[in-house]
Motif scaffolding. Sequence first.
Motif, PDB file in Angstrom:
ATOM      1  N   TYR A 143      -0.152  -3.562  -2.003  1.00 45.95           N
ATOM      2  CA  TYR A 143      -1.035  -2.652  -1.263  1.00 45.95           C
ATOM      3  C   TYR A 143      -2.494  -3.054  -1.446  1.00 45.95           C
ATOM      4  O   TYR A 143      -2.866  -3.760  -2.391  1.00 45.95           O
ATOM      5  N   VAL A 144      -3.322  -2.579  -0.508  1.00 49.68           N
ATOM      6  CA  VAL A 144      -4.752  -2.898  -0.493  1.00 49.68           C
ATOM      7  C   VAL A 144      -5.432  -2.269  -1.703  1.00 49.68           C
ATOM      8  O   VAL A 144      -5.067  -1.167  -2.124  1.00 49.68           O
ATOM      9  N   PRO A 145      -6.444  -2.930  -2.295  1.00 48.88           N
ATOM     10  CA  PRO A 145      -7.139  -2.358  -3.453  1.00 48.88           C
ATOM     11  C   PRO A 145      -7.759  -0.997  -3.149  1.00 48.88           C
ATOM     12  O   PRO A 145      -8.253  -0.754  -2.044  1.00 48.88           O
ATOM     13  N   SER A 146      -7.717  -0.129  -4.134  1.00 47.98           N
ATOM     14  CA  SER A 146      -8.375   1.170  -4.078  1.00 47.98           C
ATOM     15  C   SER A 146      -9.346   1.236  -5.257  1.00 47.98           C
ATOM     16  O   SER A 146      -8.929   1.124  -6.409  1.00 47.98           O
ATOM     17  N   VAL A 147     -10.656   1.399  -4.960  1.00 44.88           N
ATOM     18  CA  VAL A 147     -11.685   1.327  -5.994  1.00 44.88           C
ATOM     19  C   VAL A 147     -12.154   2.719  -6.367  1.00 44.88           C
ATOM     20  O   VAL A 147     -12.402   3.572  -5.511  1.00 44.88           O
ATOM     21  N   SER A 148     -12.270   2.959  -7.668  1.00 45.00           N
ATOM     22  CA  SER A 148     -12.802   4.242  -8.149  1.00 45.00           C
ATOM     23  C   SER A 148     -14.285   4.361  -7.779  1.00 45.00           C
ATOM     24  O   SER A 148     -15.000   3.362  -7.698  1.00 45.00           O
ATOM     25  N   GLU A 149     -14.734   5.601  -7.551  1.00 46.68           N
ATOM     26  CA  GLU A 149     -16.127   5.824  -7.145  1.00 46.68           C
ATOM     27  C   GLU A 149     -17.086   5.344  -8.231  1.00 46.68           C
ATOM     28  O   GLU A 149     -16.897   5.606  -9.419  1.00 46.68           O
ATOM     29  N   ALA A 165      -4.570  -2.121  -7.463  1.00 49.69           N
ATOM     30  CA  ALA A 165      -4.123  -3.017  -6.392  1.00 49.69           C
ATOM     31  C   ALA A 165      -2.922  -3.834  -6.838  1.00 49.69           C
ATOM     32  O   ALA A 165      -2.759  -4.139  -8.017  1.00 49.69           O
ATOM     33  N   VAL A 166      -2.042  -4.177  -5.862  1.00 47.20           N
ATOM     34  CA  VAL A 166      -0.942  -5.126  -6.069  1.00 47.20           C
ATOM     35  C   VAL A 166      -0.890  -6.024  -4.836  1.00 47.20           C
ATOM     36  O   VAL A 166      -0.754  -5.511  -3.723  1.00 47.20           O
ATOM     37  N   PRO A 167      -1.017  -7.355  -5.016  1.00 44.05           N
ATOM     38  CA  PRO A 167      -1.284  -8.022  -6.288  1.00 44.05           C
ATOM     39  C   PRO A 167      -2.655  -7.657  -6.838  1.00 44.05           C
ATOM     40  O   PRO A 167      -3.485  -7.088  -6.141  1.00 44.05           O
ATOM     41  N   ALA A 168      -2.886  -7.991  -8.105  1.00 48.13           N
ATOM     42  CA  ALA A 168      -4.124  -7.619  -8.787  1.00 48.13           C
ATOM     43  C   ALA A 168      -5.341  -8.096  -8.003  1.00 48.13           C
ATOM     44  O   ALA A 168      -5.331  -9.163  -7.384  1.00 48.13           O
ATOM     45  N   ALA A 169      -6.391  -7.285  -8.038  1.00 45.51           N
ATOM     46  CA  ALA A 169      -7.587  -7.575  -7.249  1.00 45.51           C
ATOM     47  C   ALA A 169      -8.497  -8.570  -7.954  1.00 45.51           C
ATOM     48  O   ALA A 169      -8.565  -8.625  -9.181  1.00 45.51           O
ATOM     49  N   ASP A 170      -9.206  -9.367  -7.139  1.00 51.76           N
ATOM     50  CA  ASP A 170     -10.347 -10.157  -7.611  1.00 51.76           C
ATOM     51  C   ASP A 170     -11.609  -9.337  -7.351  1.00 51.76           C
ATOM     52  O   ASP A 170     -11.646  -8.512  -6.425  1.00 51.76           O
ATOM     53  N   ALA A 186     -13.605  -5.183  -4.473  1.00 47.41           N
ATOM     54  CA  ALA A 186     -12.285  -5.576  -4.988  1.00 47.41           C
ATOM     55  C   ALA A 186     -11.445  -6.042  -3.815  1.00 47.41           C
ATOM     56  O   ALA A 186     -11.346  -5.351  -2.797  1.00 47.41           O
ATOM     57  N   LEU A 187     -10.817  -7.222  -3.933  1.00 49.13           N
ATOM     58  CA  LEU A 187     -10.068  -7.757  -2.806  1.00 49.13           C
ATOM     59  C   LEU A 187      -8.819  -8.489  -3.274  1.00 49.13           C
ATOM     60  O   LEU A 187      -8.780  -9.061  -4.350  1.00 49.13           O
ATOM     61  N   ASN A 188      -7.752  -8.402  -2.429  1.00 50.89           N
ATOM     62  CA  ASN A 188      -6.540  -9.203  -2.623  1.00 50.89           C
ATOM     63  C   ASN A 188      -6.086  -9.706  -1.253  1.00 50.89           C
ATOM     64  O   ASN A 188      -6.837  -9.614  -0.277  1.00 50.89           O
ATOM     65  N   THR A 189      -4.863 -10.209  -1.160  1.00 50.23           N
ATOM     66  CA  THR A 189      -4.396 -10.824   0.082  1.00 50.23           C
ATOM     67  C   THR A 189      -4.224  -9.821   1.213  1.00 50.23           C
ATOM     68  O   THR A 189      -4.120 -10.217   2.381  1.00 50.23           O
TER      69      THR A 189
END
Length: 352
Positions: free
Chosen positions: A221-227, A247-252, A297-300
């Motif tokens: 799933y797409v990364p979700s960033v805390s405020e 996030a999965v896979p782990a975010a960069d 935060a980003l992944n594939t």
Amino acid sequence: MSVRGYFVAFSKCTVLLFLRMLLLVPAGLPVRSQGDSQSDNKVMDNITVRQGETVFLRCAQGDVVTHTAWLNRSSILYAGEDKWSVDPRVSLVTLNQEEFTIKIENVDMTDEGQYVCAVQTSSRPRTTSVHILVQVPPKIINLSRDFVVNEGSNVTLMCQAGGKPEPSISWKLISSSAHLASDDEYLEIPSISRQKAGTYECTAVNDIDTDVQTVDITVNYVPSVSEGRDVGVTLGQRGVLECEADAVPAADFEWYKEDRRIFNGFDGMEIMNTGSLSKLTFFNVSDGDYGNYTCVALNTLGSSNTSFLLFVVIEPTSSTLLQVQDGSGGAMGVHLHTCLLFIVFLPFLLRF
């Protein structure tokens, strides 16, 4: 053919002729143990045995027995002491005037069926039949493999098992707080969410035993960033901005000040990523460090971001002085706390 060969063949033909005459069955037809009015037929209770166990087949003799044999359907297993079966699992246990017992070791499904003990005595022939029922513990033979899917996909899990009696099959999710279960070979999960990722357990059960196997599902799933939390730092002190992403896979992680990307070691700043957490550290905050920062935060599957404000903090102390000009142009120092006390008590002094 040698003389010995002729003798063996003749002996077997003699036994076969005896058995067919004993059971009064025309040649070419399978041996039957019931329904013959000219012989005493006895049907024993079924013998239920589990796969892999040993079964004993006992047959009472009595009177003066001239011929006796154990048969499986139309195949002769033992004729007296002579073994006709080529199966090494079949062996003779007891043969005397009281009983004729053989055993079959490591019983399998192919051994299930009717067995007949045929006895020719001095008075009349008789048969005793018994039916062997083989129970098989459940075994899962076809199971979905572990797999990875994107959030929102439709998922079908399959679990098939063999056994006797036929096993019942059930599914359940065991590694998540989400409740998900099914009493069927197939488990349908429409539009799977991240909460339904984890280990799924298939259980096959019958009266004999239980077989359990698992399938692991990973949901991307797409990364979700805390405020982001704004941070105030005194000039020249150490400051840290923290960014956490699920996030999965782990975010960069990427850090920006205004529209300019920050790299590790840039202008005395350090970026440290540990799992789902990224830290931007300022070791000696300068005027140029204050301002707005963005963590991405980003992944594939995509990206998400949050913003931070690094702002200046002034910490006054009791020793801070106020500079007051006197009439001669000289400076006169007054402690801050003295001024505050004067301001507080001034209204009371004006009353007198």
